[in-house]
Design a protein around this motif. Structure first.
Motif, short mmCIF file in Angstrom:
data_model
loop_
_atom_site.label_atom_id
_atom_site.label_comp_id
_atom_site.label_asym_id
_atom_site.label_seq_id
_atom_site.Cartn_x
_atom_site.Cartn_y
_atom_site.Cartn_z
N GLU A 1 0.85 -0.87 -0.05
CA GLU A 1 0.17 0.13 0.22
C GLU A 1 0.70 1.21 0.04
OE1 GLU A 1 -3.60 -2.09 2.07
OE2 GLU A 1 -1.83 -0.53 3.33
N ARG A 2 1.83 1.22 0.51
CA ARG A 2 2.95 3.01 0.49
C ARG A 2 3.31 2.71 -0.43
NH1 ARG A 2 6.86 2.61 6.03
NH2 ARG A 2 4.61 1.95 7.47
N TRP A 3 4.24 1.97 -1.12
CA TRP A 3 3.94 1.26 -2.81
C TRP A 3 3.41 2.44 -3.71
CZ3 TRP A 3 3.18 -0.22 -7.67
CH2 TRP A 3 4.13 0.28 -7.98
N THR A 4 1.83 2.03 -4.00
CA THR A 4 1.53 1.67 -4.76
C THR A 4 0.57 3.18 -3.91
OG1 THR A 4 0.04 -0.29 -4.50
CG2 THR A 4 -1.25 2.06 -4.82
N LEU A 5 0.68 4.20 -3.00
CA LEU A 5 0.55 5.65 -2.28
C LEU A 5 1.57 6.09 -3.09
CD1 LEU A 5 -1.00 8.11 -1.07
CD2 LEU A 5 0.65 7.14 1.35
N HIS A 6 2.82 6.18 -3.15
CA HIS A 6 4.41 6.87 -3.72
C HIS A 6 3.62 6.39 -5.14
CE1 HIS A 6 8.85 6.79 -4.79
NE2 HIS A 6 8.62 7.58 -3.65
N HIS A 7 3.58 5.72 -5.43
CA HIS A 7 3.63 5.72 -7.31
C HIS A 7 1.84 6.75 -7.11
CE1 HIS A 7 3.97 3.98 -10.85
NE2 HIS A 7 3.33 3.75 -11.30
N VAL A 8 0.73 5.85 -7.02
CA VAL A 8 0.31 7.22 -7.36
C VAL A 8 0.99 9.30 -7.48
CG1 VAL A 8 -2.11 8.14 -6.77
CG2 VAL A 8 -1.59 5.18 -7.10
N LEU A 9 1.10 8.79 -6.59
CA LEU A 9 1.71 10.44 -5.89
C LEU A 9 2.45 11.12 -6.61
CD1 LEU A 9 1.26 10.63 -1.89
CD2 LEU A 9 0.03 11.80 -3.60
N ASN B 1 -8.67 12.95 -2.29
CA ASN B 1 -8.83 13.79 -3.70
C ASN B 1 -7.74 13.28 -4.69
OD1 ASN B 1 -10.65 15.59 -3.32
ND2 ASN B 1 -8.47 17.23 -2.25
N VAL B 2 -6.39 12.79 -4.76
CA VAL B 2 -6.28 12.18 -6.10
C VAL B 2 -6.38 10.58 -6.12
CG1 VAL B 2 -3.86 11.07 -6.20
CG2 VAL B 2 -4.39 13.23 -6.25
N LEU B 3 -6.17 10.39 -5.03
CA LEU B 3 -6.44 8.93 -5.31
C LEU B 3 -8.30 8.28 -5.62
CD1 LEU B 3 -5.59 7.20 -1.68
CD2 LEU B 3 -4.53 7.12 -4.18
N ALA B 4 -9.18 9.53 -5.43
CA ALA B 4 -10.98 9.49 -5.76
C ALA B 4 -10.18 8.99 -7.23
CB ALA B 4 -11.17 10.66 -5.39
N GLU B 5 -9.47 10.22 -7.85
CA GLU B 5 -8.97 10.86 -8.93
C GLU B 5 -8.92 9.23 -10.34
OE1 GLU B 5 -6.07 12.88 -11.74
OE2 GLU B 5 -6.94 13.91 -9.78
N THR C 1 -9.95 5.06 -15.62
CA THR C 1 -10.02 4.40 -16.75
C THR C 1 -8.75 3.51 -16.83
OG1 THR C 1 -11.04 4.86 -18.26
CG2 THR C 1 -12.75 3.78 -17.39
N ASP C 2 -7.03 3.94 -16.92
CA ASP C 2 -6.28 3.35 -17.21
C ASP C 2 -5.86 2.68 -16.80
OD1 ASP C 2 -6.99 6.04 -18.88
OD2 ASP C 2 -5.58 7.41 -17.87
N TRP C 3 -4.43 2.76 -16.95
CA TRP C 3 -3.32 1.25 -16.08
C TRP C 3 -3.66 0.92 -15.24
CZ3 TRP C 3 0.56 2.73 -14.07
CH2 TRP C 3 1.41 4.10 -13.62
N GLU D 1 -4.33 -2.00 -10.00
CA GLU D 1 -4.12 -1.38 -8.75
C GLU D 1 -5.34 -0.62 -7.87
OE1 GLU D 1 -0.49 0.83 -7.24
OE2 GLU D 1 0.07 0.25 -9.91
N ARG D 2 -6.15 -1.12 -9.09
CA ARG D 2 -7.65 -0.89 -7.93
C ARG D 2 -8.25 -0.61 -6.99
NH1 ARG D 2 -10.83 2.52 -11.32
NH2 ARG D 2 -10.35 1.27 -12.33
N SER D 3 -7.77 -2.14 -6.62
CA SER D 3 -8.49 -2.61 -5.52
C SER D 3 -7.65 -2.18 -3.85
CB SER D 3 -8.48 -4.45 -5.33
OG SER D 3 -7.44 -4.96 -5.33
N ARG D 4 -6.54 -1.97 -4.80
CA ARG D 4 -5.64 -1.25 -3.86
C ARG D 4 -5.94 0.48 -3.22
NH1 ARG D 4 0.65 -3.59 -5.06
NH2 ARG D 4 -1.14 -5.22 -4.00
#
Length: 112
Positions: free
Chosen positions: A19-27, A74-78, A83-85, A89-92
């Motif tokens: 989850e940390r990795w996903t958050l880091h990647h999204v931000l 806000n970013v996570l909701a976006e 519908t992109d790649w 990681e949608r469930s995470r």
């Protein structure tokens, strides 16, 4: 114009390594969108709180202010609606969004 007072409290999120990795990647992806856009005027600059939240995660920490949590939310909701790649990681992303939303709701409860 009415604005609600911002809490100066901070909240520590309890996240797995994935989850940390996903958050880091999204931000990071959101921060870099403006730089990588074909037309930079098509992408709004991220708020300062998002940069601060990224720095926090990048430093291995998970304690965020309400403003940072709101920027993350806000970013996570976006990205959750994307519908992109991000589909892989949608469930995470959905779980992270739920964690952040819960943390913000708990911060807004009146203190006893």
């Amino acid at each position: 114009m009415s604005s609600r007072p911002r809490s100066s409290r901070s909240t520590t999120l309890s996240l797995s390594l994935e989850e940390r990795w996903t958050l880091h990647h999204v931000l990071l992806h959101r921060i870099e969108q403006e730089e990588t856009a074909t037309n930079a005027t098509d992408v709004d600059s991220p708020p300062l709180a998002l940069f601060q939240a990224f720095d926090t995660v990048d430093d291995g920490e998970l304690r965020f202010t309400d403003a940072q949590l709101e920027a993350i939310q806000n970013v996570l909701a976006e990205y959750q609606r994307s519908t992109d790649w991000w589909e892989l990681e949608r469930s995470r992303i959905e779980h992270l969004l739920e964690c952040v939303t819960t943390a913000l709701e708990n911060d807004r409860l009146p203190a006893n």
